[in-house]
Design a protein around this motif. Sequence first.
Motif, short mmCIF file in Angstrom:
data_model
loop_
_atom_site.label_atom_id
_atom_site.label_comp_id
_atom_site.label_asym_id
_atom_site.label_seq_id
_atom_site.Cartn_x
_atom_site.Cartn_y
_atom_site.Cartn_z
N GLY A 168 0.78 -1.07 0.16
CA GLY A 168 0.23 0.39 -0.14
C GLY A 168 1.10 0.95 -0.07
N VAL A 169 0.16 2.12 -0.20
CA VAL A 169 0.83 3.56 -0.59
C VAL A 169 1.09 4.33 1.32
N GLY A 170 1.11 4.05 2.31
CA GLY A 170 1.63 5.24 3.59
C GLY A 170 1.51 4.86 4.54
N VAL A 175 7.16 -3.79 -1.55
CA VAL A 175 7.19 -2.75 -2.29
C VAL A 175 5.96 -1.96 -2.10
N TRP A 176 5.79 -0.68 -2.41
CA TRP A 176 5.59 0.08 -2.58
C TRP A 176 3.98 0.80 -2.95
N GLY A 177 3.35 0.38 -2.31
CA GLY A 177 1.61 -0.15 -3.74
C GLY A 177 1.55 -0.87 -3.82
N ASP A 178 1.18 -1.20 -5.32
CA ASP A 178 1.04 -2.88 -6.34
C ASP A 178 2.24 -2.91 -6.60
N PRO A 179 2.56 -3.82 -6.63
CA PRO A 179 4.06 -4.35 -7.41
C PRO A 179 3.41 -4.41 -8.98
N SER A 180 2.83 -4.08 -9.24
CA SER A 180 2.24 -3.80 -10.52
C SER A 180 2.08 -2.63 -10.91
N LEU A 181 2.69 -1.73 -11.03
CA LEU A 181 2.60 -0.56 -10.85
C LEU A 181 3.40 0.29 -10.22
N TYR A 182 4.48 0.85 -12.60
CA TYR A 182 5.57 1.69 -11.75
C TYR A 182 6.54 1.02 -10.62
N ASP A 183 6.85 -0.07 -11.06
CA ASP A 183 7.52 -0.42 -9.71
C ASP A 183 8.66 -1.54 -10.39
N GLY A 184 9.81 -1.19 -10.43
CA GLY A 184 10.83 -2.47 -11.15
C GLY A 184 10.75 -3.66 -10.25
N ILE A 241 -2.52 -1.72 -2.37
CA ILE A 241 -3.30 -0.92 -2.57
C ILE A 241 -2.00 0.30 -3.02
N SER A 242 -3.01 0.57 -4.68
CA SER A 242 -1.90 1.19 -5.25
C SER A 242 -1.88 2.80 -5.24
N ALA A 243 -1.36 3.79 -5.78
CA ALA A 243 -1.53 5.58 -5.36
C ALA A 243 -2.71 5.53 -5.92
N ILE A 244 -3.18 4.74 -7.39
CA ILE A 244 -4.17 5.10 -7.55
C ILE A 244 -5.79 4.54 -7.30
N VAL A 302 -2.69 9.89 -13.73
CA VAL A 302 -1.23 11.22 -13.81
C VAL A 302 -0.07 10.86 -12.83
N MET A 303 1.20 9.53 -13.04
CA MET A 303 1.39 9.56 -11.47
C MET A 303 3.57 9.76 -12.23
N LEU A 304 4.21 9.62 -10.92
CA LEU A 304 6.05 10.11 -11.69
C LEU A 304 6.06 11.72 -12.07
N TRP A 319 -6.17 16.04 -7.70
CA TRP A 319 -4.75 15.16 -7.11
C TRP A 319 -4.32 15.21 -5.66
N GLY A 320 -3.48 14.15 -5.56
CA GLY A 320 -3.36 14.37 -3.86
C GLY A 320 -2.31 13.65 -3.77
N ALA A 321 -1.45 14.37 -2.78
CA ALA A 321 -0.01 13.83 -2.30
C ALA A 321 -0.34 13.37 -0.82
N TYR A 322 1.26 12.02 -0.82
CA TYR A 322 1.02 12.19 -0.20
C TYR A 322 -0.03 10.79 0.72
N ILE A 323 -0.68 10.43 -0.64
CA ILE A 323 -2.22 10.03 0.14
C ILE A 323 -1.81 8.62 1.20
N GLY A 324 -2.56 9.15 2.42
CA GLY A 324 -2.87 7.86 3.56
C GLY A 324 -1.83 8.24 4.42
N MET A 356 5.76 12.75 -3.66
CA MET A 356 4.86 11.61 -3.94
C MET A 356 3.28 12.11 -4.05
N ASP A 357 3.32 12.35 -5.57
CA ASP A 357 1.90 13.07 -5.87
C ASP A 357 1.12 12.37 -7.00
N THR A 358 -0.20 11.88 -6.99
CA THR A 358 -0.82 11.74 -8.17
C THR A 358 -2.05 11.95 -8.25
N TYR A 359 -2.68 12.10 -9.65
CA TYR A 359 -3.50 12.65 -9.66
C TYR A 359 -4.59 12.42 -10.63
C1 SAM Z 1 7.46 4.02 -8.67
S1 SAM Z 1 5.99 4.71 -8.79
C2 SAM Z 1 5.21 3.65 -7.62
C3 SAM Z 1 3.96 2.98 -7.34
C4 SAM Z 1 3.39 2.60 -6.55
N1 SAM Z 1 3.81 1.02 -7.11
C5 SAM Z 1 1.72 2.54 -6.68
O1 SAM Z 1 1.55 1.22 -6.74
O2 SAM Z 1 1.05 2.90 -6.63
C6 SAM Z 1 5.77 6.13 -7.57
C7 SAM Z 1 4.68 7.34 -8.06
O3 SAM Z 1 3.35 6.71 -7.13
C8 SAM Z 1 2.80 7.70 -6.91
N2 SAM Z 1 2.67 7.59 -5.77
C9 SAM Z 1 2.86 6.54 -4.47
N3 SAM Z 1 2.88 7.00 -2.97
C10 SAM Z 1 1.45 8.18 -3.27
C11 SAM Z 1 0.56 8.09 -2.33
N4 SAM Z 1 1.17 7.99 -0.58
N5 SAM Z 1 0.08 9.24 -2.76
C12 SAM Z 1 0.34 10.32 -3.54
N6 SAM Z 1 0.88 9.32 -5.14
C13 SAM Z 1 1.68 8.41 -4.34
C14 SAM Z 1 3.33 9.12 -7.74
O4 SAM Z 1 2.64 9.40 -8.35
C15 SAM Z 1 4.98 8.56 -7.72
O5 SAM Z 1 5.73 9.30 -8.22
#
Ligand code: SAM
Length: 254
Positions: free
Chosen positions: A10-12, A110-119, A143-146, A185-187, A205-210, A243-246
């Motif tokens: 999950g993301v935080g 892995v931060w969030g979900d391993p299938s999404l923008y993670d190597g 649980i991903s940022a999305i 949009v991420m990253l 828009w959300g930053a530091y979600i969670g 970290m922000d996503t929108y």
């Molecule tokens: C390297 S990617 C990892 C994504 C992650 N694997 C996921 O499932 O969400 C990092 C990007 O995820 C988004 N992100 C991750 N954590 C976030 C959070 N707590 N709040 C907002 N965006 C977040 C941002 O867009 C950040 O630039």
Amino acid sequence: MRKVFVIGIGVGNPDYVTVQAINALNEVDVFFVMDKGREKEDLVRLRKEICERYIKDKSYRTIETIDPPRDRTASSYEPAVRAWHEQRAGIYERLIGQELGENECGAFLVWGDPSLYDGTLRIIDRIIERGTVAFEYQVIPGISAIQALAAKHKIALNRIGRSIHITTGRKLAEGLPNNIDDVIVMLDADCAFKAIDNTGIDIYWGAYIGTEDEILVAGSLRERMHDIARMRAQAKGRKGWIMDTYLLRRSKQQ
Ligand SMILES: C[S@@+](CC[C@H](N)C(=O)[O-])C[C@H]1O[C@@H](n2cnc3c(N)ncnc32)[C@H](O)[C@@H]1O
């Protein structure tokens, strides 16, 4: 046989950790933690908190390694990322081969979900291709940022029967895709939303979600984009990282 879990955490918010992830955490003998340097200290700390909170009556070791930095000066993005993954594959291969006993279980959190923008999964595939260390592995979704963004704004991501598009700030800078009304949009380190045609577009828009630092803003992109860019810069200055996503959503009238 060695076993490796790739666990989405999950993301935080530690409450985002699933029951399946908790069950996996309780099987792990060795956690591999990649220390990504100054701004990511908070993220490493959260991973440790998750282990302390959810692992009961099981002893485990934590191996910390420095994550090699990606070459950000390279002219071409994808070859630079591939070279970086190759370097990390060498490190992960050594960790699995040398730090994990024959019948032990290791894990990458892995931060969030391993299938999404993670190597991590690409790196695991690469290690398997190299064939120097034998192990089985399992992927636990997180649980991903999305998903967290959508829940916090209380929105469904797709409109009825329509597509959604997931992209990065780098790709958004080339323009909004045609025929898609909902773009996630991420990253995006450069506020790419400021440079697109913003006619009839709403932003969620959300930053530091969670986390306790969470910031949420929703409204017309044209009206809110400068506020968001300002809040983003201030928050990043205060905390050292962001970290922000929108979601960008074309309004129905367009
Ligand atoms: C390297 S990617 C990892 C994504 C992650 N694997 C996921 O499932 O969400 C990092 C990007 O995820 C988004 N992100 C991750 N954590 C976030 C959070 N707590 N709040 C907002 N965006 C977040 C941002 O867009 C950040 O630039």
